[in-house]
Design a protein around this motif. Structure first.
Motif, PDB file in Angstrom:
ATOM      1  N   SER A 153       0.798  -1.349   0.536  1.00  0.00           N
ATOM      2  CA  SER A 153       0.310  -0.159   0.111  1.00  0.00           C
ATOM      3  C   SER A 153       0.618   1.530   0.121  1.00  0.00           C
ATOM      4  N   MET A 154      -0.112   2.056  -0.433  1.00  0.00           N
ATOM      5  CA  MET A 154       1.171   3.525  -0.328  1.00  0.00           C
ATOM      6  C   MET A 154       0.933   4.083   1.130  1.00  0.00           C
ATOM      7  N   ARG A 155       1.958   4.941   1.147  1.00  0.00           N
ATOM      8  CA  ARG A 155       1.980   5.550   2.479  1.00  0.00           C
ATOM      9  C   ARG A 155       0.761   5.873   3.020  1.00  0.00           C
ATOM     10  N   ILE A 156      -0.136   6.923   2.623  1.00  0.00           N
ATOM     11  CA  ILE A 156      -1.076   7.506   3.523  1.00  0.00           C
ATOM     12  C   ILE A 156      -2.196   7.043   2.058  1.00  0.00           C
ATOM     13  N   PRO A 157      -3.060   7.661   2.587  1.00  0.00           N
ATOM     14  CA  PRO A 157      -4.294   7.050   2.129  1.00  0.00           C
ATOM     15  C   PRO A 157      -4.461   8.234   1.122  1.00  0.00           C
ATOM     16  N   ARG A 158      -5.529   7.903  -0.331  1.00  0.00           N
ATOM     17  CA  ARG A 158      -5.537   9.013  -0.945  1.00  0.00           C
ATOM     18  C   ARG A 158      -6.558   8.985  -1.607  1.00  0.00           C
ATOM     19  N   CYS A 159      -7.530  10.150  -1.812  1.00  0.00           N
ATOM     20  CA  CYS A 159      -8.555   9.924  -2.689  1.00  0.00           C
ATOM     21  C   CYS A 159      -8.576  10.589  -3.128  1.00  0.00           C
ATOM     22  N   TYR A 160      -9.111  10.878  -4.174  1.00  0.00           N
ATOM     23  CA  TYR A 160      -8.940  12.338  -5.391  1.00  0.00           C
ATOM     24  C   TYR A 160      -7.041  13.067  -5.548  1.00  0.00           C
ATOM     25  N   PRO A 161      -6.369  12.167  -5.764  1.00  0.00           N
ATOM     26  CA  PRO A 161      -5.206  12.166  -6.656  1.00  0.00           C
ATOM     27  C   PRO A 161      -5.186  12.166  -7.648  1.00  0.00           C
ATOM     28  N   CYS A 162      -3.930  12.622  -8.495  1.00  0.00           N
ATOM     29  CA  CYS A 162      -3.770  12.215  -9.558  1.00  0.00           C
ATOM     30  C   CYS A 162      -1.813  11.380  -9.389  1.00  0.00           C
ATOM     31  N   SER A 163      -1.449  11.515 -10.468  1.00  0.00           N
ATOM     32  CA  SER A 163      -0.399  10.201 -10.823  1.00  0.00           C
ATOM     33  C   SER A 163       0.167  10.612 -12.599  1.00  0.00           C
ATOM     34  N   ALA A 164       1.312  10.432 -12.580  1.00  0.00           N
ATOM     35  CA  ALA A 164       2.028  10.080 -13.628  1.00  0.00           C
ATOM     36  C   ALA A 164       2.948   9.087 -13.302  1.00  0.00           C
ATOM     37  N   VAL A 165       3.407   8.550 -15.252  1.00  0.00           N
ATOM     38  CA  VAL A 165       4.366   7.679 -14.873  1.00  0.00           C
ATOM     39  C   VAL A 165       5.742   7.849 -15.286  1.00  0.00           C
ATOM     40  N   LEU A 166       7.054   7.859 -14.982  1.00  0.00           N
ATOM     41  CA  LEU A 166       7.732   8.789 -15.178  1.00  0.00           C
ATOM     42  C   LEU A 166       8.840   7.949 -15.212  1.00  0.00           C
ATOM     43  N   ASN A 167      10.537   7.853 -16.140  1.00  0.00           N
ATOM     44  CA  ASN A 167      11.632   6.984 -15.880  1.00  0.00           C
ATOM     45  C   ASN A 167      11.181   6.346 -15.237  1.00  0.00           C
ATOM     46  N   GLY A 168      10.554   5.484 -15.208  1.00  0.00           N
ATOM     47  CA  GLY A 168      10.111   4.393 -14.907  1.00  0.00           C
ATOM     48  C   GLY A 168       9.863   3.714 -13.189  1.00  0.00           C
ATOM     49  N   LYS A 169       9.425   5.063 -12.987  1.00  0.00           N
ATOM     50  CA  LYS A 169       8.754   5.706 -11.848  1.00  0.00           C
ATOM     51  C   LYS A 169       7.155   5.561 -11.852  1.00  0.00           C
ATOM     52  N   LEU A 170       6.073   5.047 -11.280  1.00  0.00           N
ATOM     53  CA  LEU A 170       4.811   5.582 -10.903  1.00  0.00           C
ATOM     54  C   LEU A 170       5.035   6.679  -9.811  1.00  0.00           C
ATOM     55  N   TYR A 171       4.320   7.573 -10.279  1.00  0.00           N
ATOM     56  CA  TYR A 171       4.573   9.059  -9.476  1.00  0.00           C
ATOM     57  C   TYR A 171       3.130   9.018  -8.920  1.00  0.00           C
ATOM     58  N   VAL A 172       2.604   9.407  -7.246  1.00  0.00           N
ATOM     59  CA  VAL A 172       1.143   9.236  -6.862  1.00  0.00           C
ATOM     60  C   VAL A 172       1.046  10.690  -5.723  1.00  0.00           C
ATOM     61  N   ILE A 173      -0.007  11.627  -7.291  1.00  0.00           N
ATOM     62  CA  ILE A 173       0.566  13.085  -6.247  1.00  0.00           C
ATOM     63  C   ILE A 173      -0.816  13.283  -5.616  1.00  0.00           C
ATOM     64  N   GLY A 174      -0.467  14.259  -3.695  1.00  0.00           N
ATOM     65  CA  GLY A 174      -1.270  15.373  -3.549  1.00  0.00           C
ATOM     66  C   GLY A 174      -2.415  14.170  -2.942  1.00  0.00           C
ATOM     67  N   PHE A 212      -6.568  13.312  -1.169  1.00  0.00           N
ATOM     68  CA  PHE A 212      -7.500  14.087  -0.022  1.00  0.00           C
ATOM     69  C   PHE A 212      -7.404  12.804   1.225  1.00  0.00           C
ATOM     70  N   ASP A 213      -6.336  13.063   2.143  1.00  0.00           N
ATOM     71  CA  ASP A 213      -6.139  11.530   2.672  1.00  0.00           C
ATOM     72  C   ASP A 213      -6.839  10.687   4.721  1.00  0.00           C
ATOM     73  N   GLY A 214      -8.204  11.772   3.646  1.00  0.00           N
ATOM     74  CA  GLY A 214      -9.996  11.777   4.840  1.00  0.00           C
ATOM     75  C   GLY A 214      -9.671  13.066   6.181  1.00  0.00           C
ATOM     76  N   SER A 215      -8.815  14.236   6.388  1.00  0.00           N
ATOM     77  CA  SER A 215      -8.730  15.071   6.983  1.00  0.00           C
ATOM     78  C   SER A 215      -8.540  15.788   6.367  1.00  0.00           C
ATOM     79  N   GLN A 216      -7.447  15.879   5.085  1.00  0.00           N
ATOM     80  CA  GLN A 216      -6.579  17.077   4.904  1.00  0.00           C
ATOM     81  C   GLN A 216      -6.634  16.951   3.480  1.00  0.00           C
ATOM     82  N   ARG A 217      -6.220  17.373   2.193  1.00  0.00           N
ATOM     83  CA  ARG A 217      -5.653  17.819   1.447  1.00  0.00           C
ATOM     84  C   ARG A 217      -4.335  17.968   1.268  1.00  0.00           C
ATOM     85  N   THR A 218      -3.318  17.577   0.621  1.00  0.00           N
ATOM     86  CA  THR A 218      -1.804  16.689   1.254  1.00  0.00           C
ATOM     87  C   THR A 218      -1.502  17.359  -0.068  1.00  0.00           C
ATOM     88  N   ASN A 219      -0.418  17.924  -0.138  1.00  0.00           N
ATOM     89  CA  ASN A 219       0.906  17.852  -1.764  1.00  0.00           C
ATOM     90  C   ASN A 219       1.863  16.804  -1.144  1.00  0.00           C
TER      91      ASN A 219
END
Length: 501
Positions: A284-305, A307-314
């Motif tokens: 699993s990811m390090r934190i819960p993420r609802c409404y995140p966005c994502s991208a694949v770059l240089n052989g890595k899968l990034y998950v970005i921002g 809502f973790d259940g209490s706040q929006r995250t950066n």
């Protein structure tokens, strides 16, 4: 010279390079294949000598290496080489040549095909083309390269084009002077072939209707419609449906990341393998993420921002497939959820979103070389729940929500960080699925404030305009739309064309 008893007595002719002789002798006496790999540019000459002298073991080893190193640019060369040797890997090389042929019409390996080789490729049902006119463009490019000798093949090559209506045939004949000058008529190119089997598919995962969904809908240019595929649904999602997740094609599989349902927010990662039609989990990811966005770059899968259940995250994290771990990357400059991300020119761009209740118009860019984020501009308007799709040298930014109103605007975002209008959607929408499929951008589903609910509309961006395409199997928002390229063994039911078409 005499070799060991496993090899015949061989006399090298004087016209064989001494370097080739040395490589073969070292392989025979010392099993030295590394020297051959170090001088791989001599492979064709080595193969010729192996064929002349019946050195089958070394010949097959070189051919296997050729196949292992196959790339889209070398697919035709490898296929032709393996074909002449009747090699076991021939089918793999042929299939790869069929898939990448549409991008090779100006390549010397394509232009130097014999007529019989070109015919073998064009008549195959697995030749990958976005539209059947591309098959003719291949034939035309080959003829144009040597008109004096090849024009005589025009009729036969035209007969291999798999048009589905006589109107398509007549439109091509009317357009192409080459066909008219060679007496090609409707009879020569009349509809006689079934459609080619699709190689690429659009998959729509999960979403929200009256609640979270486990749906999987599939679209291809074979049927031109979405088909509900219950057999592809995640068994876990049937028990615990997911909406507002993010998803990416990564390492040949589909990763479905985070999301939520009701008051649940997930950090879990589910993986769909198109080759086995099976689902599995990874760490699993390090934190819960609802409404995140994502991208694949240089052989890595990034998950970005998100809502973790209490706040929006950066916060930003990326997946290392070798070790199956999630690692932290630098944080965005702003907290944001319901944003959109896409890759262009080696950077990840993030557009809009919501931060502490405020809808954003800012654009951030991540540089993986420095692990840093920077602001690069502002969108023409604020938007959350928007979509972003990379088309290679630009990003199409689509729809979204602003002050409760859904947007029908779309813009091209260029490498110079300039937004240019890209038409208006027929249906304003936020939280839609969007993807780049067979050279066109598709947007599906979403929420529309006028109807006061979710929509099933699917639109395609073509020739600078948005056009209605088809419908999802049901109205939904919060879905993810992904393109699976060169699906090895898709379910045969996806080849069923409805009677209405």
């Amino acid at each position: 010279m005499n070799m060991t008893r496993e090899y015949p007595i061989i006399r090298f002719e004087l016209d064989v390079q001494s370097e080739i002789v040395e490589l073969i002798v070292n392989y025979m006496n010392n099993n030295d294949y590394d020297s051959i790999l170090a001088k791989w540019d001599l492979r064709d000459k080595l193969l010729d000598v192996c064929a002349d002298m019946q050195l089958k073991e070394l010949q097959h080893k070189i051919l296997y290496t050729l196949c292992e190193r196959i790339t889209p640019a070398t697919a035709l060369y490898v296929w032709k080489t393996l074909r002449s040797a009747d090699h076991p890997s021939l089918e793999k090389a042929f299939d790869m040549a069929l898939f990448h042929l549409r991008a090779m019409k100006s390549h010397p390996d394509f232009l130097n095909l014999s007529f019989e080789e070109l015919k073998t490729l064009l008549e195959n049902k697995r030749l990958h083309v976005y539209e059947e006119t591309e098959a003719w463009e291949l034939a035309k490019a080959w003829i144009d390269d040597n008109k004096l000798e090849r024009t005589a093949h025009t009729k036969e090559l035209c007969s291999l084009i798999r048009f589905q209506t006589n109107q398509e045939v007549m439109a091509l004949i009317s357009k192409e002077r080459l066909l008219r000058h060679n007496g090609v008529s409707l009879k020569d190119a009349e509809v006689r072939w079934p459609r080619r089997e699709p190689r690429n598919f659009l998959l729509a995962f999960n979403g929200w209707s009256t609640g979270a969904l486990a749906d999987v809908d599939v679209f291809s240019n074979y049927t031109n419609r979405f088909v509900r595929m219950d057999k592809l649904e995640d068994p876990e999602a049937r028990i615990q449906p997911v909406a507002y997740a993010t998803a990416e094609v990564f390492d040949g599989k589909i990763f479905l990341l985070g999301g939520g349902a009701a008051d649940q927010f997930y950090s879990k990662v589910r993986i769909f393998d198109p080759s086995s039609l099976s689902w599995s989990s990874t760490v699993s990811m390090r934190i819960p993420r609802c409404y995140p966005c994502s991208a694949v770059l240089n052989g890595k899968l990034y998950v970005i921002g998100g809502f973790d259940g209490s706040q929006r995250t950066n916060s930003v994290e990326f997946y290392e497939p070798t070790f199956k771990v999630w690692k932290s990357a630098s944080r965005m400059l702003e907290r944001r959820s319901d944003a959109a991300a896409a890759v262009m020119n080696g950077f990840i761009y993030v557009f809009g979103g919501v931060s502490s209740g405020t809808v954003l118009d800012t654009v951030e860019r991540y540089n993986p070389a420095t692990n840093r984020w920077e602001f690069v501009g502002n969108m023409p308007h604020k938007a959350s729940g928007l979509s972003a799709v990379s088309t290679g040298d630009e990003i199409l930014v689509i729809g979204g929500s602003q002050d409760g109103l859904r947007l029908n605007k779309a813009h091209r975002f260029t490498k110079y960080h300039i937004f240019r209008p890209a038409g208006e959607l027929n249906v304003a929408r936020s939280n839609a699925g969007a993807s780049y499929y067979n050279g066109k951008v598709y947007v599906a589903g979403g929420y529309n404030h006028i109807v006061g609910g979710v929509v099933d509309s699917v639109e395609v961006f073509e020739n600078g305009q948005w056009k209605q395409c088809c419908q999802l199997t049901r109205a939904k928002s919060g879905l993810r739309l992904l393109t699976v390229e060169n699906w090895p063994k898709p379910p045969k039911s996806l080849y069923h064309v409805p009677n209405s078409q």
